[in-house]
Design a protein around this motif. Sequence first.
Motif, PDB file in Angstrom:
ATOM      1  N   SER A  43      -3.188   4.332 -10.695  1.00 49.89           N
ATOM      2  CA  SER A  43      -2.663   3.773  -9.450  1.00 49.89           C
ATOM      3  C   SER A  43      -3.710   3.835  -8.358  1.00 49.89           C
ATOM      4  N   VAL A  44      -4.406   4.959  -8.314  1.00 50.95           N
ATOM      5  CA  VAL A  44      -5.467   5.090  -7.316  1.00 50.95           C
ATOM      6  C   VAL A  44      -6.520   4.019  -7.547  1.00 50.95           C
ATOM      7  N   LEU A  45      -6.866   3.816  -8.813  1.00 50.84           N
ATOM      8  CA  LEU A  45      -7.877   2.800  -9.114  1.00 50.84           C
ATOM      9  C   LEU A  45      -7.391   1.412  -8.725  1.00 50.84           C
ATOM     10  N   PHE A  46      -6.098   1.164  -8.932  1.00 51.33           N
ATOM     11  CA  PHE A  46      -5.566  -0.126  -8.504  1.00 51.33           C
ATOM     12  C   PHE A  46      -5.745  -0.282  -6.995  1.00 51.33           C
ATOM     13  N   THR A  47      -5.383   0.756  -6.247  1.00 46.34           N
ATOM     14  CA  THR A  47      -5.577   0.714  -4.797  1.00 46.34           C
ATOM     15  C   THR A  47      -7.041   0.466  -4.458  1.00 46.34           C
ATOM     16  N   VAL A  48      -7.922   1.147  -5.179  1.00 45.35           N
ATOM     17  CA  VAL A  48      -9.342   0.935  -4.931  1.00 45.35           C
ATOM     18  C   VAL A  48      -9.707  -0.528  -5.152  1.00 45.35           C
ATOM     19  N   SER A  49      -9.170  -1.121  -6.225  1.00 45.23           N
ATOM     20  CA  SER A  49      -9.536  -2.514  -6.509  1.00 45.23           C
ATOM     21  C   SER A  49      -9.025  -3.435  -5.408  1.00 45.23           C
ATOM     22  N   ILE A  50      -7.836  -3.129  -4.870  1.00 47.57           N
ATOM     23  CA  ILE A  50      -7.314  -3.958  -3.778  1.00 47.57           C
ATOM     24  C   ILE A  50      -8.190  -3.797  -2.537  1.00 47.57           C
ATOM     25  N   TYR A  51      -8.593  -2.575  -2.243  1.00 47.16           N
ATOM     26  CA  TYR A  51      -9.477  -2.361  -1.095  1.00 47.16           C
ATOM     27  C   TYR A  51     -10.807  -3.084  -1.299  1.00 47.16           C
ATOM     28  N   CYS A  52     -11.292  -3.084  -2.542  1.00 47.26           N
ATOM     29  CA  CYS A  52     -12.550  -3.786  -2.817  1.00 47.26           C
ATOM     30  C   CYS A  52     -12.390  -5.276  -2.534  1.00 47.26           C
ATOM     31  N   LEU A  53     -11.269  -5.807  -2.976  1.00 45.14           N
ATOM     32  CA  LEU A  53     -10.998  -7.217  -2.746  1.00 45.14           C
ATOM     33  C   LEU A  53     -10.975  -7.517  -1.245  1.00 45.14           C
ATOM     34  N   TYR A 196       6.657  -0.485 -14.985  1.00 48.25           N
ATOM     35  CA  TYR A 196       6.739   0.297 -13.749  1.00 48.25           C
ATOM     36  C   TYR A 196       5.774   1.473 -13.772  1.00 48.25           C
ATOM     37  N   SER A 197       5.684   2.116 -14.940  1.00 50.20           N
ATOM     38  CA  SER A 197       4.995   3.407 -14.937  1.00 50.20           C
ATOM     39  C   SER A 197       3.488   3.273 -15.109  1.00 50.20           C
ATOM     40  N   ASP A 198       3.070   2.425 -16.035  1.00 51.25           N
ATOM     41  CA  ASP A 198       1.644   2.388 -16.346  1.00 51.25           C
ATOM     42  C   ASP A 198       0.917   1.405 -15.427  1.00 51.25           C
ATOM     43  N   ALA A 199       0.000   1.938 -14.586  1.00 57.60           N
ATOM     44  CA  ALA A 199      -0.691   1.093 -13.615  1.00 57.60           C
ATOM     45  C   ALA A 199      -1.958   0.478 -14.176  1.00 57.60           C
ATOM     46  N   VAL A 200      -2.335   0.892 -15.389  1.00 58.59           N
ATOM     47  CA  VAL A 200      -3.619   0.423 -15.924  1.00 58.59           C
ATOM     48  C   VAL A 200      -3.712  -1.104 -16.001  1.00 58.59           C
ATOM     49  N   PRO A 201      -2.690  -1.798 -16.539  1.00 61.30           N
ATOM     50  CA  PRO A 201      -2.804  -3.262 -16.582  1.00 61.30           C
ATOM     51  C   PRO A 201      -2.982  -3.871 -15.184  1.00 61.30           C
ATOM     52  N   TYR A 202      -2.331  -3.293 -14.194  1.00 61.33           N
ATOM     53  CA  TYR A 202      -2.499  -3.803 -12.828  1.00 61.33           C
ATOM     54  C   TYR A 202      -3.926  -3.591 -12.346  1.00 61.33           C
ATOM     55  N   TYR A 203      -4.466  -2.443 -12.694  1.00 58.81           N
ATOM     56  CA  TYR A 203      -5.846  -2.186 -12.319  1.00 58.81           C
ATOM     57  C   TYR A 203      -6.762  -3.220 -12.956  1.00 58.81           C
ATOM     58  N   TRP A 204      -6.501  -3.519 -14.222  1.00 59.85           N
ATOM     59  CA  TRP A 204      -7.311  -4.540 -14.888  1.00 59.85           C
ATOM     60  C   TRP A 204      -7.195  -5.882 -14.167  1.00 59.85           C
ATOM     61  N   MET A 205      -5.971  -6.188 -13.752  1.00 64.57           N
ATOM     62  CA  MET A 205      -5.768  -7.437 -13.025  1.00 64.57           C
ATOM     63  C   MET A 205      -6.554  -7.423 -11.710  1.00 64.57           C
ATOM     64  N   GLY A 206      -6.421  -6.315 -10.982  1.00 65.49           N
ATOM     65  CA  GLY A 206      -7.143  -6.202  -9.712  1.00 65.49           C
ATOM     66  C   GLY A 206      -8.645  -6.279  -9.917  1.00 65.49           C
ATOM     67  N   LEU A 207      -9.126  -5.580 -10.932  1.00 63.96           N
ATOM     68  CA  LEU A 207     -10.560  -5.557 -11.199  1.00 63.96           C
ATOM     69  C   LEU A 207     -11.065  -6.948 -11.560  1.00 63.96           C
ATOM     70  N   THR A 208     -10.244  -7.666 -12.337  1.00 57.99           N
ATOM     71  CA  THR A 208     -10.645  -9.025 -12.697  1.00 57.99           C
ATOM     72  C   THR A 208     -10.768  -9.889 -11.439  1.00 57.99           C
ATOM     73  N   ALA A 209      -9.802  -9.746 -10.545  1.00 54.45           N
ATOM     74  CA  ALA A 209      -9.882 -10.500  -9.296  1.00 54.45           C
ATOM     75  C   ALA A 209     -11.149 -10.115  -8.535  1.00 54.45           C
ATOM     76  N   VAL A 210     -11.460  -8.825  -8.506  1.00 56.66           N
ATOM     77  CA  VAL A 210     -12.667  -8.378  -7.800  1.00 56.66           C
ATOM     78  C   VAL A 210     -13.906  -9.020  -8.416  1.00 56.66           C
ATOM     79  N   VAL A 211     -13.970  -9.016  -9.744  1.00 57.15           N
ATOM     80  CA  VAL A 211     -15.146  -9.588 -10.411  1.00 57.15           C
ATOM     81  C   VAL A 211     -15.274 -11.069 -10.092  1.00 57.15           C
ATOM     82  N   LEU A 212     -14.150 -11.784 -10.133  1.00 60.18           N
ATOM     83  CA  LEU A 212     -14.204 -13.218  -9.846  1.00 60.18           C
ATOM     84  C   LEU A 212     -14.652 -13.474  -8.407  1.00 60.18           C
TER      85      LEU A 212
END
Lengths: 378, 276, 331
Positions: A43-53, A196-212
């Motif tokens: 979840s923290v990593l997801f937040t990080v990816s959103i902040y990066c975006l 709901y529980s596993d944030a990893v796929p969301y992080y992957w989504m966020g990271l992909t957006a960051v890369v793009l």
Amino acid sequence: MKKLSALPKPAKILIWFLIALFAYALPLLELPILSTPDSDFASVLFTVSIYCLVALGLNIVVGYAGLLDLGYVGFYAIGAYTVAILTSFHGSWPLLLAIPVAVVVAMISGVILGAPTLRVRGDYLAIVTLGFGEIIRLVAVNTEWLGGNKGINNIGRPPNLGDEKTGLFEVPHLFWGDGTVLLDNKDTTKFLIFGYSDAVPYYWMGLTAVVLVLLADILIKNSRVGRAWEATREDEDAAELMGVPTFKFKLLAFSTGAFVGGLAGALFASRQSFINPQSFLLLFSILYLAAVVVGGQGNRWGVLLGAFLVAYLPERFRGFEDFRVLAFGLALVLLATLRPEGLLPPRRTVRAKQLEHELDELEEGAEPDHDGEETARA
Amino acid sequence: MPDLTKQEPAAAAPVAPRGGTVLEVRNVTLKFGGLTALDDVSFEIAEGEILGLIGPNGAGKTTCFNAVTGVYRPTSGDILFEGASIIGLKKHKITQKGIARTFQNIRLFPTMTALENVLVGTDAQHTTGMLSALFRLPRHRREEEQGHARAMELLRFMGIHRKADELAANLSYGDQRRLEIARAMATGPKLICLDEPAAGFNPAEKVELMNLIRKVRDQGYTVLLIEHDMKLVMGVTDRIVVLEFGRKIAEGAPAEIRDNPAVIAAYLGVDEEDAS
Amino acid sequence: MNLNFEFFFNNLPELTITGLAFGAIYALIALGYTMVYGVLQLINFAHSEVFMYGTFAMLWTIMALGAADANGVHLVAILIAALFAAMAMSAVIALGLERIAYRPLIKRNAPRLIALISAIGASFVLAELMGLRDKISGWFGLDDDLSDYVQKAKINNSMAGVLEKPRFEIAGVSISSIDVIVIVSAVAMMVLLDQFVRRSRLGKGIRATAQDPETASLMGVNPTRTIQMTFLIGGLMAGVAAFLYMLKLDATNYQVGFLLGVKAFTAAVLGGIGNLRGALLGGLVLGVAENWGQAILGSEWRDVIAFVLLVLILLVRPTGLLGESLGKARA
Ligand SMILES: Nc1ncnc2c1ncn2[C@@H]1O[C@H](COP(=O)(O)OP(=O)(O)OP(=O)(O)O)[C@@H](O)[C@H]1O
Ligand SMILES: [Mg+2]
């Protein structure tokens, strides 16, 4: 950095590929030093990816075009609310259809806000955008159609791939025992189930957006558009007199920033599944700005570093959460007074290259010309 | 009075073949509050000409540039470029129409490299937008290649191509002035306005620069030149317009200006004292 | 959203007077923005916190001196002490800001964007320090040492009920005496300041620096001192504003500065930033517009009105109602 740029192309591609792979694998590695003891690391990593975006988007506005935007959270909110309305509150669109709409709505609102205000003096712009961010929030608070103070829940999730229970396949996490590393087959991430529980796929989504966005950023910056932004930031009148339609390019920067902000907001809303006006306080605009300024406005790697610090540090050190805003305030003052160009200032590589060049010359016994001295002094 | 021709950088250039009128300044008056910076000024520049604009400090030379390039709007009067009025046009439109300039107090883009500064100039003729850049469409590639080649050519022409990758802020003062000229030429102008391009140069550098300006003209540009050093102006220009307190007090070939009593009183007299 | 014009027209005089009282407070705060902008061309973003600290100084003084049990001369003395405390506190904060967040940047001639960022940072630091005051004082073990009075002041953000606020009627219009005091004293302060800047040596120095810092310093005006004085005056006026604000509203918190700051800045821009008389006019216009607007649209839209007004002014007349006159307008 300088060694990296000297490598042959295939080697460079390989290195970038490994870095990307590491970034994607990060939540699975559960590295003991990095992982956050008090909150879910993914979840923290997801937040990080959103902040990066957000930082990448705001960097286009502030770092490239030199427009101080204190209401960036407004675009973020527009993206989030559009998705929330379309997928839950007033419709049941699939998320993947709602996101493009959200992004376009954010971009259009950027044009609508920018067209009249980008003509006024730069520091007025700061106040107008600040007002805009607050207006968006207050309108959300006061409008029942937008969920009012209660907000909106049940926001759409991205579509799953594969079977609900297992996904296409399961990816095990690592487990760090005393001196041993094991594959933990009980702790797995299902590919690709957005639950709901596993944030990893969301992080992957966020990271992909960051890369793009990062790729797009590199392509755009390294073109007529990027040069026009930089010239406008450095000396608007001179740029105009060199044939740069500065207003057009400022508007472009502003709406591009809004686009990215809207995207970040949309992804955020989808992950949270719930939003209310509290998610879009002025404070966030300032935190985003802090990310950009702390990292080094104008340098995309700098702002990514800044975003990481701003998003990650408070989670890593939860005990000091109360002091987070105080710490950012202090950081802003100290940076402005001591190191206004940020931790990783732009053009570092160019300066490094010059120094290298000069050193080479010295080593060859060539006399440094007076230009060289000036460079060293500057 | 001293012999102004003695230190001429080179033999007086033959008067270039004249084409039509490129720029016409017609009865332009420009006021800043109570101060009349330009007072009913009129002159023309013919194609392929080097026109000198001289006058004591505060005479209104830079203001004249600013009026021509759209920085200030004249209080009255008209400015025609290739026969069409350019009053009220946006600054970048005027540049795109074909008027480029340099600045008396250097205004480069300090955080960009020398090459990038010139590329911004070449971009004046380009149309690559966000999407072309994002998807690397053929237009982006074509314009980028052309711009690059042209920019390097101009840097070489100004003798600073070795510094192409240095930040403008790190260039020496002289190279910054040269870079400004390269950047102005890069916009693809018909008329190029140079505001004291040799300010701060030593005599040898000045002579070199004036030769360069003549070469600029020979490449087909029309030049409007502000320069304080009388000897240089006399040597390089085809015609001279003299301003004093915002008014045009004389106009003519360098030889005529040299002997014009009003000019001597207003300008040369001062210059002579300064020189001694 | 339904428009309530009936209520608006029935209460027009009351709404106007209350609006003027708020506007007078905006105007006093706006002075700080306008003067610093006039001299430095910087938006002193942290000025809102200067005001906020003033409100706390006022609150603590009132609590510590026990205004609740006082009346007559005693009460007046306490109020005067509170006024001075607020002014002193705001002035100290303003001077500290100048010293820490601005002077290093002005010395280096840093870009305005950087100065603004520094000011934003300072603003957050000041607000958070106030917000965390209990925690921080706890670290130093101050809780035990502080007297009862201060204890009471520390936990309370409000002095509601401490002061009586009689109302009176003129021609059927009910007027709060506090509103009258606020308006009259604010306007009096502004007139005094205006005369001071016009007549005194110091004021002339400020105006000269605003017009042309280089020439002014050649003429013997000390720029650092002038800038300090500008911050000092802005701080003192914010202190007065804080005092009047507390008289009117009784309560404060550590985030009170932000909204008031934006509104005061709006007032300054509305009147023409850099223009002292413009700040007064802008403040009054904003206060009234806001109060009328909320009567029609509903009080939840109150804050939106100020922002919308700000955006509109900048679009229609970026130099404000009276133009920018402390220095010359700079394009
Ligand atoms: N933006 C402005 N506002 C007010 N006055 C101005 C402005 N720009 C120029 N002036 C005034 O107009 C007059 C002409 O100035 P200008 O810069 O055109 O002179 P100049 O001939 O270029 O002098 P120099 O040789 O010193 O460059 C001067 O008195 C100057 O002070
Ligand atoms: Mg000049």
